[in-house]
Design a protein around this motif. Structure first.
Motif, short mmCIF file in Angstrom:
data_model
loop_
_atom_site.label_atom_id
_atom_site.label_comp_id
_atom_site.label_asym_id
_atom_site.label_seq_id
_atom_site.Cartn_x
_atom_site.Cartn_y
_atom_site.Cartn_z
N LEU A 194 36.66 33.62 39.18
CA LEU A 194 36.58 35.07 39.01
C LEU A 194 37.84 35.66 38.38
N ALA A 195 38.97 34.97 38.52
CA ALA A 195 40.23 35.52 38.01
C ALA A 195 41.22 34.38 37.80
N ASP A 196 42.33 34.70 37.11
CA ASP A 196 43.44 33.75 37.09
C ASP A 196 44.23 34.03 38.37
N TRP A 197 43.98 33.22 39.39
CA TRP A 197 44.52 33.52 40.72
C TRP A 197 46.04 33.44 40.77
N GLY A 198 46.64 32.67 39.83
CA GLY A 198 48.11 32.61 39.75
C GLY A 198 48.65 33.99 39.36
N ASP A 199 47.99 34.64 38.36
CA ASP A 199 48.42 35.98 37.93
C ASP A 199 48.22 36.99 39.06
N VAL A 200 47.08 36.87 39.75
CA VAL A 200 46.80 37.82 40.85
C VAL A 200 47.88 37.64 41.93
#
Ligand code: HEM
Ligand code: HEM
Length: 188
Positions: free
Chosen positions: A142-148
């Motif tokens: 769903l997302a780039d979890w590192g960026d989140v």
């Protein structure tokens, strides 16, 4: 269970609060720049003491927060201060967001490591090479979890800073005992 708190939080809540605050601050300071890039370039995170400490403190924050939430369910009454409605609402809002970030920041880190196939590396040589169940989660892509995670890691520090400034304002300007309520000593 001990006595109900009147002007101070109970000692357990205070210990949870300050241990968590210190762990978050050190984890943030050790949030090594370009950390994700290093791992994507093949650097083994276990060889970097800053990464190992960052992850260990971050997992400590998650565990402390889960235990602390259990304590919140059973603890003695917390102190109540008379203040303007907007101030009570603002304080409840900031506390709510801090609770959310205390859970979401470490959880998004695990999502980042799991979806990118990097190991979790902790103090004491603890190493979890793969988290396949995280990759299988419906939210994995769903997302780039590192960026989140980076965004939330910055957000928790800004919000905790605002929260600390508010506590100091209560102490220095309003002199209403709010800051002391989270400090040891005095009458409860
Ligand atoms: C409250 C706890 C935490 C805070 C405040 C925090 C804060 C941060 C910050 C600010 C960064 C960005 C560093 C930079 O590149 O400038 C970061 C990156 C990172 N943190 Fe955390 N962190 C926490 C918990 C954790 C945990 C529990 C883990 C793993 C078990 C972890 C693993 C990582 C990883 C892998 C990155 C690199 C992400 C990427 O670029 O893909 N962190 N963290
Ligand atoms: C990363 C740092 C911090 C985090 C995540 C954090 C989080 C929280 C949370 C979740 C609460 C509600 C506690 C409960 O219900 O048991 C709280 C209360 C409180 N915090 Fe912090 N805090 C941090 C740093 C600080 C600092 C540096 C100060 C003081 C300078 C401070 C002063 C207080 C006070 C006085 C209360 C009680 C306030 C009230 O009930 O309105 N906190 N904090």
């Amino acid at each position: 269970m001990p006595y109900p708190s009147k002007t101070r939080y109970d000692r357990v809540s205070q210990v949870f609060h300050w241990l968590t605050a210190v762990a978050v601050l050190i984890a943030f300071v050790l949030g090594p720049g370009g950390f994700g890039r290093l791992m994507r370039n093949g650097v083994d995170p276990a060889t970097r003491l800053d990464i190992v400490w960052h992850e260990s403190l971050g997992i400590t924050v998650l565990v402390l927060t889960l235990l602390r939430l259990l304590w919140v369910l059973v603890r003695p009454a917390t102190p109540h201060f008379n203040m303007a409605t907007w101030m009570t609402l603002a304080s409840k809002g900031v506390h709510g967001l801090l609770w959310l970030l205390l859970l979401a920041t470490p959880v998004t880190a695990l999502l980042a490591l799991g979806t990118e196939g990097h190991p979790v590396t902790l103090l004491g040589g603890i190493r979890i090479n793969e988290l396949p169940w995280i990759k299988a989660l419906p939210i994995a892509d769903l997302a780039d979890w590192g960026d989140v995670h980076e965004f939330l890691g910055d957000a928790i520090i800004w919000l905790a800073g605002l929260h600390a400034v508010a506590a100091l304002y209560h102490h220095v300007v309003l002199k209403d005992g709010v800051l002391k309520s989270m400090l040891p000593g005095g009458k409860r």
